[in-house]
Design a protein around this motif. Structure first.
Motif, PDB file in Angstrom:
ATOM      1  N   ASP A   1      -2.443  -2.490   3.852  1.00 25.49           N
ATOM      2  CA  ASP A   1      -3.278  -1.567   3.073  1.00 25.49           C
ATOM      3  C   ASP A   1      -2.775  -0.133   3.196  1.00 25.49           C
ATOM      4  O   ASP A   1      -3.545   0.808   3.424  1.00 25.49           O
ATOM      5  CB  ASP A   1      -4.748  -1.654   3.508  1.00 25.49           C
ATOM      6  CG  ASP A   1      -5.354  -3.015   3.214  1.00 25.49           C
ATOM      7  OD1 ASP A   1      -5.095  -3.550   2.124  1.00 25.49           O
ATOM      8  OD2 ASP A   1      -6.067  -3.553   4.077  1.00 25.49           O
TER       9      ASP A   1
ATOM     10  N   ASP B   1       1.478  -4.484   3.075  1.00 25.12           N
ATOM     11  CA  ASP B   1       0.693  -5.615   3.586  1.00 25.12           C
ATOM     12  C   ASP B   1      -0.327  -5.183   4.629  1.00 25.12           C
ATOM     13  O   ASP B   1      -1.039  -6.016   5.195  1.00 25.12           O
ATOM     14  CB  ASP B   1       1.623  -6.685   4.182  1.00 25.12           C
ATOM     15  CG  ASP B   1       2.350  -7.479   3.111  1.00 25.12           C
ATOM     16  OD1 ASP B   1       1.769  -7.666   2.022  1.00 25.12           O
ATOM     17  OD2 ASP B   1       3.497  -7.896   3.345  1.00 25.12           O
TER      18      ASP B   1
ATOM     19  N   SER C   1      -9.642  -3.744   0.214  1.00 26.60           N
ATOM     20  CA  SER C   1      -9.650  -2.454   0.920  1.00 26.60           C
ATOM     21  C   SER C   1      -8.951  -1.379   0.103  1.00 26.60           C
ATOM     22  O   SER C   1      -9.413  -0.235   0.017  1.00 26.60           O
ATOM     23  CB  SER C   1      -8.974  -2.592   2.289  1.00 26.60           C
ATOM     24  OG  SER C   1      -9.698  -3.449   3.130  1.00 26.60           O
ATOM     25  N   THR C   2      -7.833  -1.746  -0.508  1.00 30.56           N
ATOM     26  CA  THR C   2      -7.117  -0.784  -1.336  1.00 30.56           C
ATOM     27  C   THR C   2      -7.923  -0.443  -2.584  1.00 30.56           C
ATOM     28  O   THR C   2      -7.999   0.722  -2.990  1.00 30.56           O
ATOM     29  CB  THR C   2      -5.740  -1.342  -1.731  1.00 30.56           C
ATOM     30  OG1 THR C   2      -4.957  -1.538  -0.538  1.00 30.56           O
ATOM     31  CG2 THR C   2      -5.006  -0.387  -2.655  1.00 30.56           C
TER      32      THR C   2
ATOM     33  N   ASN D   1       0.587  -5.903  -2.590  1.00 30.04           N
ATOM     34  CA  ASN D   1       1.155  -6.412  -1.351  1.00 30.04           C
ATOM     35  C   ASN D   1       2.252  -7.425  -1.654  1.00 30.04           C
ATOM     36  O   ASN D   1       2.630  -7.630  -2.807  1.00 30.04           O
ATOM     37  CB  ASN D   1       0.057  -7.004  -0.452  1.00 30.04           C
ATOM     38  CG  ASN D   1      -0.667  -8.186  -1.101  1.00 30.04           C
ATOM     39  OD1 ASN D   1      -0.184  -8.779  -2.069  1.00 30.04           O
ATOM     40  ND2 ASN D   1      -1.812  -8.542  -0.562  1.00 30.04           N
TER      41      ASN D   1
ATOM     42  N   GLN E   1      -0.724  -8.678  -4.948  1.00 34.46           N
ATOM     43  CA  GLN E   1      -2.165  -8.472  -5.089  1.00 34.46           C
ATOM     44  C   GLN E   1      -2.572  -7.079  -4.620  1.00 34.46           C
ATOM     45  O   GLN E   1      -1.941  -6.499  -3.735  1.00 34.46           O
ATOM     46  CB  GLN E   1      -2.940  -9.513  -4.267  1.00 34.46           C
ATOM     47  CG  GLN E   1      -2.651 -10.949  -4.649  1.00 34.46           C
ATOM     48  CD  GLN E   1      -3.223 -11.928  -3.634  1.00 34.46           C
ATOM     49  OE1 GLN E   1      -3.466 -11.581  -2.484  1.00 34.46           O
ATOM     50  NE2 GLN E   1      -3.432 -13.165  -4.065  1.00 34.46           N
TER      51      GLN E   1
ATOM     52  N   THR F   1      -5.467  -5.531  -2.560  1.00 31.37           N
ATOM     53  CA  THR F   1      -6.494  -6.027  -1.647  1.00 31.37           C
ATOM     54  C   THR F   1      -7.825  -5.317  -1.895  1.00 31.37           C
ATOM     55  O   THR F   1      -7.864  -4.206  -2.446  1.00 31.37           O
ATOM     56  CB  THR F   1      -6.088  -5.808  -0.183  1.00 31.37           C
ATOM     57  OG1 THR F   1      -6.041  -4.399   0.077  1.00 31.37           O
ATOM     58  CG2 THR F   1      -4.727  -6.437   0.099  1.00 31.37           C
TER      59      THR F   1
END
Length: 588
Positions: free
Chosen positions: A577, A575, A337-338, A329, A333, A335
């Motif tokens: 996901d 940003d 969820s990803t 993102n 990073q 995330t």
């Protein structure tokens, strides 16, 4: 929002230290519907429930859970359930002769082990509307028909003020644990029916119970039977509902025929596709369906090992994915969820291959905290990948299959330009980064983009002699890159090199006739994989060729306009996901 699923939680609490976690997908999946019934005029009290309160339907048998001292019966479960709601033990009101509204309270829940998949969410929303319809038709059948084998405990539905039912969608692991704890059988089944009705409490509410459905098993059965996952789950809902209403096909051939007939009648009345579960199971047994074979046999063990028990088969063998602006993102990073979406893809047998302008060591450093490195992860020194814009390609066992270096004369010109104009430059040499002087933008290559920390070598000639250079990057503001540096070097390279851009404040100079896309193509040839088998996700202009090559090219909405123009679809931003959304939406 996490929801403690009443009866399932109590079922597991007898044998586990901590309850399972169920997520209530959203408030919209709690349905309260008022329907009109003509209450029965019968004053005969309902008969007491026989001690068989946890019903499990397998692929070829229906199991009753015996009520023993070391198990918690559904009567106890219902009693606790009722007391928590603070219902008093009141005498049921006598049925009136006129129509009365009965409220149907239906909760559709999703166990947290299932992914945030759009199809699962859509099915849950559809069940919110479908289940009350099935309940109404089933209740009407109790009034208007006579049954020889059905347990008549629930007869006068009109004597209740409301009815409660929960439907839980879960994975094979969850339902397998219920089977193991309650039946001593370690394998998944399609549906469990768990009654909470306790007639002796004389409550104004009919706590019908819980229907637990494994989406994974349902999806396999749907594929075998030639209909959709929603069709199969509707069939399982009907089957589970009839069990809660006292039907039991296991007790005799006559009971099986009676329940099978009721299944077919309900499905036909509702206009739902597919045959009843009893009929479908009989056909599968007759035709030798492998899913009705011994569930402890080698066939199932092999499938479990191969990961084919996932409820969706992947559409692609490989996902090729960019890093900066895509997997990462705006904060640099990946995330949670990803990361979970990547794990889901890996668990279903897909290979995730990184295709990036980054060096391999920096990519490994990004994935290491997420426990996504190593043999079964996304990246390692023993896995294939495309790095440094396709200038370094690693194949099977992580062995180098291609390397292309930048012309030393071009490197010298760039370094001299850097000293004269004070524009920071970083040279990429496989797993090392080299620079001529300290600068905050040089530091950002490591702190922001996770590349190897640049080594400062203050002499142009010494830097050139230190290592072979695959590519060089010039760093400045986005405006400085677009108005000054890019136009200058686009002309100065004069066919000896080319410029590419992945992010606005960084210009990359790489050897001619190479690209990330050509690296991907080379790797596919090495692996013997067709472009039809891959899905590619990216955002920058350097991803264009890769997206065009793939069977499905996904550009994130934060990407360059040229990239979005060539993509098959444009997904959410990095940003939002975007990679996770693309995987769940398109990969399965």
């Amino acid at each position: 929002m996490r929801l403690r699923f009443s009866s399932i939680r109590r079922l597991l609490s007898a044998t586990t230290a901590s309850p399972p976690h169920i997520r209530h997908t959203s408030a919209m999946f709690a349905s309260s519907v008022s329907l009109c019934f003509s209450p029965s005029l019968s004053t005969t009290p309902p008969s007491l429930l026989s001690p068989s309160k946890c019903s499990v339907f397998g692929r070829s048998r229906f199991f009753h859970l015996p009520l023993t001292e070391d198990r918690i019966s559904s009567r106890k479960l219902g009693a606790v359930f009722a007391s928590q709601r603070e219902y008093r033990k009141v005498r049921r009101k006598p049925a009136k002769s006129k129509e009365k509204e009965i409220e149907l309270n239906v909760k559709i829940c999703i166990e947290e082990g299932l992914p945030d998949d759009t199809e699962i969410l859509s099915i849950a929303e559809m069940l919110r509307l479908n289940v009350p319809m099935a309940m109404k038709l089933a209740f009407d059948g109790l009034k208007d028909s006579e049954y020889k084998t059905r347990d008549p405990t629930i007869t006068d539905v009109g004597g209740f003020e409301n009815v409660e039912l929960s439907v839980l969608l879960c994975n094979d692991d969850f339902i397998c644990k219920l089977n193991k704890d309650w039946r001593d059988e370690d394998h998944p089944t399609d549906v469990l029916s768990m009654s909470q009705h306790i007639p002796e409490l004389k409550l104004p509410i009919l706590m019908l119970g819980d229907i637990v459905i494994s989406v994974e098993t349902a999806a396999r059965q749907a594929e075998d039977r030639g209909h959709t996952l929603l069709d199969e789950i509707r069939i399982l809902v009907v089957h589970g509902l009839l069990h809660l209403l006292g039907f039991d096909h296991e007790i005799s051939d006559e009971a099986e025929a009676e329940m099978e007939k009721e299944e077919e009648l309900l499905l036909k009345s509702l206009g739902w596709k597919g045959k009843g579960l009893i009929h479908s199971t009989y056909e599968a047994e007759t035709n030798g369906n492998p899913f009705t074979d011994n569930l402890e046999g080698e066939l199932v063990k092999d499938r479990r090992k191969e990961g084919s028990l996932r409820f969706y088969r992947p559409k692609f063998s490989f996902i090729f994915c960019d890093m900066d602006g895509t997997l990462l993102n705006s904060k640099g990073q990946i995330t949670p969820s990803t990361a979970n979406a990547l794990r889901e893809a890996l668990s279903r047998g897909m290979k995730v291959v990184i295709a990036t302008g980054k060096a391999r060591p920096s990519v490994i450093d990004v994935f290491r905290p997420l426990d996504l490195t190593g043999k079964d992860g996304v990246v390692s020194e023993a896995s294939p990948g495309v790095f440094l814009q396709g200038l370094l390609v690693y194949g099977r066992q992580g062995r180098e299959i291609f390397r292309r270096n930048l012309d030393p004369d071009v490197c010298r010109e760039i370094l001299l330009y850097s000293l004269e104009s004070k524009v920071p430059v970083v040279a990429f040499c496989e797993g090392r980064c080299l620079s001529l002087f300290d600068h905050p933008l040089v530091d950002s290559v490591h702190t922001v983009y996770h590349e190897p920390k640049p080594e400062i070598i203050r002499s142009v000639e010494k830097l050139l002699a230190t290592a072979e250079i695959q590519k060089m990057i010039l760093l400045d503001t986005a405006d400085g890159i677009s108005t000054t540096i890019r136009p200058y070097w686009s002309e100065a390279t004069n066919g000896r090199a080319k410029v590419v851009q992945a992010v606005p404040d960084m210009l990359e100079i790489v050897p001619p006739a190479t690209s990330k896309g050509s690296g991907v193509r080379m790797l596919l040839d090495h692996l013997g994989v067709s472009p039809k088998e891959i899905m590619a996700i990216g955002d920058g202009e350097n991803d264009i060729e890769m997206l065009e090559l793939a069977s499905l090219g996904v550009a994130l909405s934060n990407g360059a306009e040229k990239t979005k123009a060539v993509a098959n679809v444009v997904g959410a931003s990095n940003d939002e996901d975007g990679v996770a959304d693309a995987i769940y939406r398109y990969a399965f």
